[in-house]
Enzyme design. Structure first.
Site, mmCIF file in Angstrom:
data_model
loop_
_atom_site.group_PDB
_atom_site.id
_atom_site.type_symbol
_atom_site.label_atom_id
_atom_site.label_comp_id
_atom_site.label_asym_id
_atom_site.label_seq_id
_atom_site.Cartn_x
_atom_site.Cartn_y
_atom_site.Cartn_z
ATOM 1 N N SER A 66 -9.052 -0.243 6.837
ATOM 2 C CA SER A 66 -8.106 -0.944 8.165
ATOM 3 C C SER A 66 -7.246 -1.368 8.869
ATOM 4 O O SER A 66 -7.104 -1.973 9.549
ATOM 5 C CB SER A 66 -9.015 -2.696 7.594
ATOM 6 N N GLU A 71 -9.048 -14.359 -3.551
ATOM 7 C CA GLU A 71 -10.416 -13.900 -2.759
ATOM 8 C C GLU A 71 -10.841 -14.497 -2.068
ATOM 9 O O GLU A 71 -10.608 -15.477 -1.479
ATOM 10 C CB GLU A 71 -11.544 -12.373 -3.133
ATOM 11 N N ASP A 110 -17.225 -11.478 -4.262
ATOM 12 C CA ASP A 110 -17.910 -10.114 -4.271
ATOM 13 C C ASP A 110 -17.264 -9.918 -5.832
ATOM 14 O O ASP A 110 -17.996 -9.734 -6.625
ATOM 15 C CB ASP A 110 -17.810 -8.768 -3.969
ATOM 16 N N LYS A 157 1.180 -1.682 -0.080
ATOM 17 C CA LYS A 157 0.094 0.068 -0.092
ATOM 18 C C LYS A 157 0.622 1.253 -0.203
ATOM 19 O O LYS A 157 0.201 2.521 -0.420
ATOM 20 C CB LYS A 157 -0.947 0.444 1.257
#
Length: 320
Positions: free
Chosen positions: A78, A204, A210, A53
């Site tokens: 998060s 995932e 999703d 990130k």
């Protein structure tokens, strides 16, 4: 937003050079023999703040104007994007206000505060974090840097695949963890340009499928916020901008169970001698669990992060 391009990722690489780490590519004969392929592991757990990130966050912050820097930045996360924006803001000499779920891992909250950011908490199961963050940014005059719905963030994350392929040469497949989809969007943009014919495979948690549902339907699908040990992938729907890229470039999304993630974390610790957080181990989990049909010869795997505290690590793996 204009379409993300290899040029955007290469420009991001120039901005983050000398600030973000150029993380190592790990190999393991044991892993190769077990899965029947040559595997190249991009160790983003060794990136600054312990996850990929930082790449996207720093790329985005580095492009802000002096006026924007004077007022500061906001983000919601998060944990890993929170830390990344907090550190990028500190390097840029500005302040950061970060919206984090009340049940975020304590080590991630502490690390975010350790980078001098202000942390504001919310209930991830009952409140809309994006709306709350927009409201907070507007009230305080801050520039919002979302975790994946941002072209500069996606371009920065794409430098993961750029570096990997620069080091290894062309790959037949690349496995990438998917949360909001920014890492995959950036990596798919770079990898498909640099390694034509590569299979882009997202991974995932099974509880949060999703992206798999969305790709199957051809449009974004929303699910209940998933409950999984992979907190960095506990997303209810793909990002709008990220899905626009991923629906074109991603070949498939594979699902892994929490138990398979734990097995991958154990393998990484025992055989690779590295620590991975659950989200960071999900792509490796898919490989180890045999989730990839017709596995090709040269396979890249993104180990996206290693931000897990000792107590949580022992809690997860202590009985295995």
């Amino acid at each position: 937003m204009t379409a993300l391009s290899l040029t955007d990722v290469q420009a991001a690489a120039g901005r983050i050079a000398g600030v973000a780490h150029r993380t190592p590519v790990l190999t393991s004969r044991t892993l190769d023999e077990r899965v029947g392929a040559h595997v190249f592991l991009k160790a983003e757990n060794l990136q600054r703040i312990g996850a990929f990130k930082f790449r996207g966050a720093y790329n985005a912050v580095s492009r802000l104007s002096p006026d924007q820097l004077r007022y500061g930045v906001a983000a919601y996360s998060s944990g890993n994007h929170a830390q990344a924006v907090a550190l990028a803001a500190r390097i840029a000499g500005t302040k950061a206000v970060i919206l984090m779920p009340a049940d975020a891992p304590p080590t991630k909250v502490a690390a975010t505060r350790g980078y001098s950011a202000e942390v504001v908490t919310y209930d991830r199961y009952a409140q809309d974090r994006a709306a709350l963050a927009e409201e907070l940014a507007t009230e305080r005059g801050l520039t919002l840097i979302p975790p994946y719905e941002h072209s500069d963030v996606m371009a920065g994350q794409g430098t993961v695949a750029l570096e990997l392929i620069e080091e290894t040469g062309p790959l037949d497949a690349l496995l990438v963890p998917i949360g909001g989809g920014g890492l995959m969007a950036g990596c798919a943009t770079a990898a498909t340009a640099l390694s034509p014919g590569i299979r882009m495979i997202g991974v995932e948690p099974a509880a949060g499928d999703d992206h798999a549902r969305s790709l199957a339907k051809g449009e974004r699908v929303e699910i209940a916020v998933p409950r999984t040990i992979a907190d960095g992938q506990a997303i209810s729907t793909p990002g709008e901008l990220t899905f626009a890229v991923n629906r074109r470039l991603v070949d498939s999304v594979e699902l892994v169970s929490d138990d398979e993630i734990l097995a991958a974390m154990t393998f990484a610790f025992e055989r690779l001698k590295i620590v991975l957080e659950p989200s960071g181990a999900s792509a490796l989990a898919a490989l180890l669990a045999g989730r990839i049909p017709s596995l090709p010869d040269r396979v890249g795997v993104v180990l996206s992060g290693g931000n897990v505290g000792l107590d949580r690590f022992l809690e997860l793996l202590g009985d295995r």
